[in-house]
Motif scaffolding. Structure first.
Motif, PDB file in Angstrom:
ATOM      1  N   ARG A  64       3.548  48.661  47.397  1.00 30.36           N
ATOM      2  CA  ARG A  64       2.511  48.956  48.610  1.00 30.36           C
ATOM      3  C   ARG A  64       2.492  47.886  50.001  1.00 30.36           C
ATOM      4  N   ASN A  65       2.127  48.587  50.535  1.00 32.63           N
ATOM      5  CA  ASN A  65       1.361  48.244  51.785  1.00 32.63           C
ATOM      6  C   ASN A  65       2.985  47.645  52.884  1.00 32.63           C
ATOM      7  N   VAL A  66       3.556  48.688  52.604  1.00 28.20           N
ATOM      8  CA  VAL A  66       4.889  48.020  53.189  1.00 28.20           C
ATOM      9  C   VAL A  66       5.241  49.569  53.777  1.00 28.20           C
ATOM     10  N   ARG A  67       5.717  48.929  55.352  1.00 28.74           N
ATOM     11  CA  ARG A  67       6.305  50.350  55.384  1.00 28.74           C
ATOM     12  C   ARG A  67       7.928  50.137  55.753  1.00 28.74           C
ATOM     13  N   VAL A  68       8.712  50.986  55.446  1.00 23.53           N
ATOM     14  CA  VAL A  68      10.357  50.799  55.308  1.00 23.53           C
ATOM     15  C   VAL A  68      10.495  51.197  56.757  1.00 23.53           C
ATOM     16  N   LEU A  69      11.837  50.115  57.240  1.00 23.66           N
ATOM     17  CA  LEU A  69      12.290  50.992  58.622  1.00 23.66           C
ATOM     18  C   LEU A  69      13.432  50.447  58.497  1.00 23.66           C
ATOM     19  N   SER A  70      14.799  51.609  59.025  1.00 25.46           N
ATOM     20  CA  SER A  70      15.934  51.857  59.153  1.00 25.46           C
ATOM     21  C   SER A  70      16.764  50.155  59.530  1.00 25.46           C
ATOM     22  N   GLY A  71      17.996  49.305  58.634  1.00 25.14           N
ATOM     23  CA  GLY A  71      18.448  48.191  59.368  1.00 25.14           C
ATOM     24  C   GLY A  71      18.828  48.630  60.458  1.00 25.14           C
TER      25      GLY A  71
ATOM     26  N   VAL B 290       2.790  45.608  56.071  1.00 22.61           N
ATOM     27  CA  VAL B 290       4.085  45.553  56.569  1.00 22.61           C
ATOM     28  C   VAL B 290       4.884  46.742  56.975  1.00 22.61           C
ATOM     29  N   ASP B 291       5.574  45.763  58.176  1.00 22.52           N
ATOM     30  CA  ASP B 291       7.137  46.476  59.013  1.00 22.52           C
ATOM     31  C   ASP B 291       8.426  45.048  57.909  1.00 22.52           C
ATOM     32  N   LEU B 292       8.834  46.429  56.929  1.00 24.60           N
ATOM     33  CA  LEU B 292      10.789  45.688  56.531  1.00 24.60           C
ATOM     34  C   LEU B 292      11.587  46.756  56.900  1.00 24.60           C
ATOM     35  N   VAL B 293      12.149  45.812  57.451  1.00 24.07           N
ATOM     36  CA  VAL B 293      13.686  46.664  57.757  1.00 24.07           C
ATOM     37  C   VAL B 293      14.745  46.377  56.715  1.00 24.07           C
ATOM     38  N   VAL B 294      15.198  47.065  55.778  1.00 23.53           N
ATOM     39  CA  VAL B 294      15.925  46.913  55.052  1.00 23.53           C
ATOM     40  C   VAL B 294      17.309  46.825  55.521  1.00 23.53           C
ATOM     41  N   THR B 295      18.423  46.546  55.517  1.00 25.97           N
ATOM     42  CA  THR B 295      19.737  46.082  55.770  1.00 25.97           C
ATOM     43  C   THR B 295      20.301  46.500  55.136  1.00 25.97           C
ATOM     44  N   PRO B 296      21.965  47.076  55.020  1.00 28.73           N
ATOM     45  CA  PRO B 296      22.927  47.434  53.962  1.00 28.73           C
ATOM     46  C   PRO B 296      23.493  46.665  53.041  1.00 28.73           C
ATOM     47  N   VAL B 297      23.512  46.244  52.219  1.00 26.38           N
ATOM     48  CA  VAL B 297      23.949  45.171  51.088  1.00 26.38           C
ATOM     49  C   VAL B 297      25.413  45.047  51.841  1.00 26.38           C
TER      50      VAL B 297
ATOM     51  N   SER C 290       7.695  39.433  67.502  1.00 29.66           N
ATOM     52  CA  SER C 290       8.153  40.285  66.520  1.00 29.66           C
ATOM     53  C   SER C 290       7.944  39.684  64.868  1.00 29.66           C
ATOM     54  N   SER C 291       6.901  41.066  64.524  1.00 21.95           N
ATOM     55  CA  SER C 291       6.425  40.446  63.227  1.00 21.95           C
ATOM     56  C   SER C 291       6.843  40.956  62.516  1.00 21.95           C
ATOM     57  N   ALA C 292       7.811  42.050  62.193  1.00 22.37           N
ATOM     58  CA  ALA C 292       8.598  42.664  60.652  1.00 22.37           C
ATOM     59  C   ALA C 292       9.467  41.424  59.564  1.00 22.37           C
ATOM     60  N   TRP C 293       9.664  41.845  58.930  1.00 21.34           N
ATOM     61  CA  TRP C 293      10.103  41.295  57.491  1.00 21.34           C
ATOM     62  C   TRP C 293      11.221  41.822  58.275  1.00 21.34           C
ATOM     63  N   ILE C 294      12.615  40.606  57.651  1.00 24.76           N
ATOM     64  CA  ILE C 294      13.868  41.737  57.290  1.00 24.76           C
ATOM     65  C   ILE C 294      14.282  41.192  55.836  1.00 24.76           C
ATOM     66  N   MET C 295      15.125  42.609  55.024  1.00 22.87           N
ATOM     67  CA  MET C 295      14.881  42.047  54.165  1.00 22.87           C
ATOM     68  C   MET C 295      17.608  42.035  53.734  1.00 22.87           C
ATOM     69  N   ARG C 296      17.853  41.176  53.292  1.00 27.11           N
ATOM     70  CA  ARG C 296      18.874  41.347  53.567  1.00 27.11           C
ATOM     71  C   ARG C 296      19.404  40.624  51.774  1.00 27.11           C
ATOM     72  N   SER C 297      20.519  41.445  51.932  1.00 20.82           N
ATOM     73  CA  SER C 297      21.032  41.091  50.099  1.00 20.82           C
ATOM     74  C   SER C 297      22.386  41.241  49.761  1.00 20.82           C
ATOM     75  N   ARG C 298      22.853  40.163  49.656  1.00 18.89           N
ATOM     76  CA  ARG C 298      24.476  39.742  49.504  1.00 18.89           C
ATOM     77  C   ARG C 298      24.889  40.029  48.048  1.00 18.89           C
ATOM     78  N   LEU C 299      25.976  40.539  47.961  1.00 16.84           N
ATOM     79  CA  LEU C 299      26.416  41.115  46.411  1.00 16.84           C
ATOM     80  C   LEU C 299      27.477  39.661  46.794  1.00 16.84           C
ATOM     81  N   ILE C 300      27.005  38.907  45.807  1.00 21.28           N
ATOM     82  CA  ILE C 300      28.176  37.286  45.718  1.00 21.28           C
ATOM     83  C   ILE C 300      28.638  37.086  43.934  1.00 21.28           C
TER      84      ILE C 300
END
Length: 258
Positions: free
Chosen positions: A182-189, A147-154, A198-208
């Motif tokens: 496992r089974n993840v390819r981490v990409l730049s945000g 899985v292509d996982l795009v990790v964006t900044p917090v 697009s089949s990529a997944w986007i991970m978003r994180s928010r400090l609250i």
């Protein structure tokens, strides 16, 4: 600080005396601690440099938080890596420290993907010859693809400047935790994945702030459809929030493998 005038790191030239990295016409200035850290890694290139060794050399005995080194390493990766989520130069040695690779030039992303493709073909062809064709083969291939996982900044949504260092620390924790899946390819945000197909997944994180305490809200959506795939919250005292975040991100693995 090492006495050498400059070091070659992939396409970058690092000048410790100026705290700057240069590539062709591009120049990026490093924060003082980041420059000192990179200088130590350059001096011990190809060797493991422990976190305690970095703290002693860079912070010189001053008291630091447990995530200080990870934050600085994250800043360096954003400065010199083409894909900070899949670093080629500064490598994490699990629970031990970091190592600056000896290779003088990076492997282009398309070449890395090509190599993965060649490896897959070497496995798939004998499988096809053995008779696993049609729907069964298609399903096997789909499950084998990472899985292509795009990790964006917090993003710090607390409106509190005193929590900005915590936000930056958690940024490094989220990336490091995603790399352990496992089974993840981490990409730049910074990679754009808004295309409808697009089949990529986007991970978003928010400090609250929740019930008066900082908490990290994490969600994963599909790049094209924006469909929510997974979400979670990590809370607790600031000193234990990093572990809570790592434990929460680890639960994403179950969603990936199903």
């Amino acid at each position: 600080m090492p006495s050498a005038e400059s070091y070659a790191i992939g396409r970058w030239s690092f000048h410790p005396s100026e705290s700057v990295v240069r590539s062709a016409d591009e120049e990026r200035r490093l924060e003082n601690r980041a420059a000192r850290t990179l200088a130590v890694l350059c001096e011990h290139r190809g060797q493991l440099v422990g976190k305690e060794e970095l703290i002693a050399a860079v912070w010189q005995g001053r008291s630091v938080s447990p995530n200080s080194v990870a934050v600085v390493i994250g800043d360096l990766r954003r400065a010199i890596e083409d894909d900070p989520g899949s670093p080629l130069h500064i490598v994490t040695v699990n629970k031990r420290g970091y190592r600056l690779n000896t290779a003088s030039s990076p492997v282009p992303i398309d070449i890395r993907r090509s190599r993965r493709s060649m490896l897959w073909k070497s496995v798939a062809v004998p499988t096809l010859l053995a008779g696993l064709i049609g729907i069964a083969c298609t399903d096997f291939q789909a499950r084998s693809q990472p899985v292509d996982l795009v990790v964006t900044p917090v993003v710090n949504e607390t409106n509190r400047g005193d929590l900005e260092p915590l936000s930056r620390s958690l940024d490094a924790v989220v990336i490091d935790s995603a790399l352990r899946l496992r089974n993840v390819r981490v990409l730049s945000g910074q990679i754009r994945v808004e295309a409808p197909n697009s089949s990529a997944w986007i991970m978003r994180s928010r400090l609250i702030i929740w019930n008066g305490a900082p908490e990290l809200a994490i969600s994963v959506v599909e790049g094209g459809s924006r469909r929510v795939i997974w979400s979670g919250f990590a809370g607790g005292p600031p000193e234990s929030l990093a572990k809570s975040v790592a434990d929460r991100v680890a639960t994403l693995e179950a969603r990936i493998t199903t």
